[in-house]
Design an enzyme around this catalytic site. Structure first.
Site, PDB file in Angstrom:
ATOM      1  N   CYS A 140      -2.524  33.765   9.590  1.00  0.00           N
ATOM      2  CA  CYS A 140      -2.386  34.605  10.779  1.00  0.00           C
ATOM      3  C   CYS A 140      -2.032  33.767  12.007  1.00  0.00           C
ATOM      4  O   CYS A 140      -2.812  33.643  12.960  1.00  0.00           O
ATOM      5  CB  CYS A 140      -3.661  35.410  11.013  1.00  0.00           C
ATOM      6  SG  CYS A 140      -3.462  36.687  12.257  1.00  0.00           S
ATOM      7  N   GLU A 141      -0.886  33.140  11.957  1.00  0.00           N
ATOM      8  CA  GLU A 141      -0.221  32.497  13.085  1.00  0.00           C
ATOM      9  C   GLU A 141       1.141  32.062  12.571  1.00  0.00           C
ATOM     10  O   GLU A 141       1.456  32.272  11.395  1.00  0.00           O
ATOM     11  CB  GLU A 141      -1.020  31.310  13.631  1.00  0.00           C
ATOM     12  CG  GLU A 141      -1.224  30.170  12.656  1.00  0.00           C
ATOM     13  CD  GLU A 141      -2.020  29.036  13.300  1.00  0.00           C
ATOM     14  OE1 GLU A 141      -1.407  27.990  13.550  1.00  0.00           O
ATOM     15  OE2 GLU A 141      -3.220  29.203  13.535  1.00  0.00           O
ATOM     16  N   GLU A 170       0.823  -1.208   0.000  1.00  0.00           N
ATOM     17  CA  GLU A 170       0.000   0.000   0.000  1.00  0.00           C
ATOM     18  C   GLU A 170       0.865   1.269   0.000  1.00  0.00           C
ATOM     19  O   GLU A 170       0.813   2.074   0.931  1.00  0.00           O
ATOM     20  CB  GLU A 170      -0.931   0.001   1.217  1.00  0.00           C
ATOM     21  CG  GLU A 170      -1.903  -1.159   1.232  1.00  0.00           C
ATOM     22  CD  GLU A 170      -2.719  -1.219   2.516  1.00  0.00           C
ATOM     23  OE1 GLU A 170      -2.493  -0.378   3.412  1.00  0.00           O
ATOM     24  OE2 GLU A 170      -3.586  -2.095   2.622  1.00  0.00           O
ATOM     25  N   PRO A 171       1.651   1.490  -1.041  1.00  0.00           N
ATOM     26  CA  PRO A 171       2.446   2.719  -1.087  1.00  0.00           C
ATOM     27  C   PRO A 171       1.561   3.934  -1.335  1.00  0.00           C
ATOM     28  O   PRO A 171       0.601   3.884  -2.102  1.00  0.00           O
ATOM     29  CB  PRO A 171       3.374   2.473  -2.287  1.00  0.00           C
ATOM     30  CG  PRO A 171       2.556   1.579  -3.186  1.00  0.00           C
ATOM     31  CD  PRO A 171       1.782   0.681  -2.259  1.00  0.00           C
TER      32      PRO A 171
END
EC number: 4.1.1.20
Length: 410
Positions: free
Chosen positions: A337-338, A268-269
């Protein structure tokens, strides 16, 4: 990908021309790279009956799924919506593995109706599935092998305290539940985490399944998960897929001889297939000098590429517009805005307002984890295939942002 190279074009199509045509910010994918990654796994495991189940969560655009389907892979879905996207992309339900975690049983029922393979990851779910379906619907069991592996702790999922799968220490209870409800168990699954480098880790997980498989006489496949590591910068190690293929294939062949018949080997790549194929193009809005740091503020941020802030992930960055400029050190930051750092302390050719910066390894968990945080719009996506750039997702509009909101009148 040669991480010392900073491509100005993909399949002969210049990235600058793609930026002009489709606008910025923009995700661009190299379809040939995705197919070549699939081929590398197929070649590495050519000695066994292999089925690749692409981990859809990495990048779930329908056109990308169609490309992967045409290259001969199936998919692994972790939500019913990913299942439906896969079917919409043309996958036969039998090519889809559905591996949920803690979902409502109604989602399981919907998956069964759609005809996909359900991966059971808890004993309560096994019991409910057994009550509903008995031996009429084949299923897989996800085993937690108690192997601590992978990169960041948030993507290490096979250790003893992980929420995923059923503890290998509960194998007697698993066996008893299968017997009590006459469950039709077609496969066993394990996934230890992402960014796994060592072939021995894959072998350890596989050996857990091989030993457990002795208790399930009617298996059709063994699923060893994915998590192959890709390189993010020059000098980074990456999984030697040929070594993994050689070692796991030999162990799988020995297991099948002991088991008494040949089974399929599933992998499952996710990141391995699409990460290096993706480029995220952004524009420098401002170059802001301070006494200690020079910031490059770009027209994007963690709303479009959250991995650096969420996982401390490293993404190489280069200046497409001024590759021969004099080198300087920059913090590349977003407009959210952070704290919103995309790349810290990077030496780049001089960046000027309006320059296009390219963020590499953006194919996996880039757009798929994008959001509308700060009420920002998500970018467009482009696939380069057969030497031509194709729009595969339109850029969002303000109307898209508000169309599902219901306004009250006050």
């Amino acid at each position: 990908m040669n991480l010392n190279q900073h491509p100005s074009e993909i399949q002969g199509v210049s990235l600058e021309s793609i930026a002009r045509e489709f606008g910025l910010p923009l995700y661009v994918y190299d379809g040939e790279k995705i197919v070549s990654q699939i081929r590398s796994i197929q070649e590495a495991f050519s000695d066994v009956p292999l089925k690749i189940k692409y981990a859809t969560k990495a990048l779930s655009n329908i056109s990308i799924l169609k490309l992967i389907r045409n290259a001969g892979a199936g998919i692994d879905a972790v939500s019913i919506e990913e299942v439906k996207l896969g079917i919409m992309a043309g996958f036969d339900p039998v090519e889809i593995m559905y591996t949920p975690s803690g979902v409502s049983f109604s989602e399981i029922e919907e998956a069964v109706k759609l005809g996909v393979m359900v991966n059971l990851d808890s004993i309560p779910l096994m019991k409910q599935f057994g009550k509903q379906y008995g031996n009429q619907v084949p299923a897989c069991i996800r085993i937690n092998p108690h192997i601590l592996a992978g990169g960041n702790a948030k993507i290490s999922v096979g250790h003893k305290h992980s929420k995923f799968g059923i503890s290998i220490e509960q194998l007697p209870e698993i066996i008893a539940t299968v017997a009590a409800y006459d469950l039709n168990i077609a496969g066993l699954h394990v996934h230890t985490g992402s960014d796994i480098l060592d072939a021995e880790i894959f072998l350890r997980g596989a050996n857990v399944l091989f030993e457990a498989a002795k208790n399930f006489p009617d298996l059709r496949f063994i699923d060893c998960g994915g998590g192959f590591k890709v390189a993010y910068k020059a000098g980074d190690p990456a999984t030697d897929i040929r070594e993994v293929g050689d070692k796991v294939s030999k162990a799988f062949q020995d297991f099948c001889k002991e088991y008494g018949r040949s089974l399929e080997l599933w992998l499952e790549p996710g990141k391995f297939l699409v990460s290096e194929a993706g480029y995220f193009l952004v524009e420098a809005n401002v170059v802001k000098e301070t006494p200690t740091i020079t910031f490059v503020g770009v027209d994007s941020g963690l709303n479009h590429l959250i991995r650096p802030m969420l996982y401390d992930a490293y993404h190489d960055v280069y200046n497409l517009s001024n590759p021969k400029g004099g080198n300087q050190s920059y913090h590349v930051v977003g407009y959210i805005c952070e704290t919103d750092t995309l790349a810290a302390d990077r030496v780049l050719p001089e960046v000027r307002q309006g320059d296009i910066l390219v963020i590499k390894n953006a194919g996996a968990y880039g757009f798929s984890m994008a959001s509308n945080y700060n009420s920002r719009l998500r970018p467009a996506e482009v696939l380069v295939w057969n030497g031509k750039a194709h729009l595969i997702r339109k850029r969002e509009s303000f109307e898209d942002l508000v169309k599902n909101q219901v306004q009250l009148e006050f």
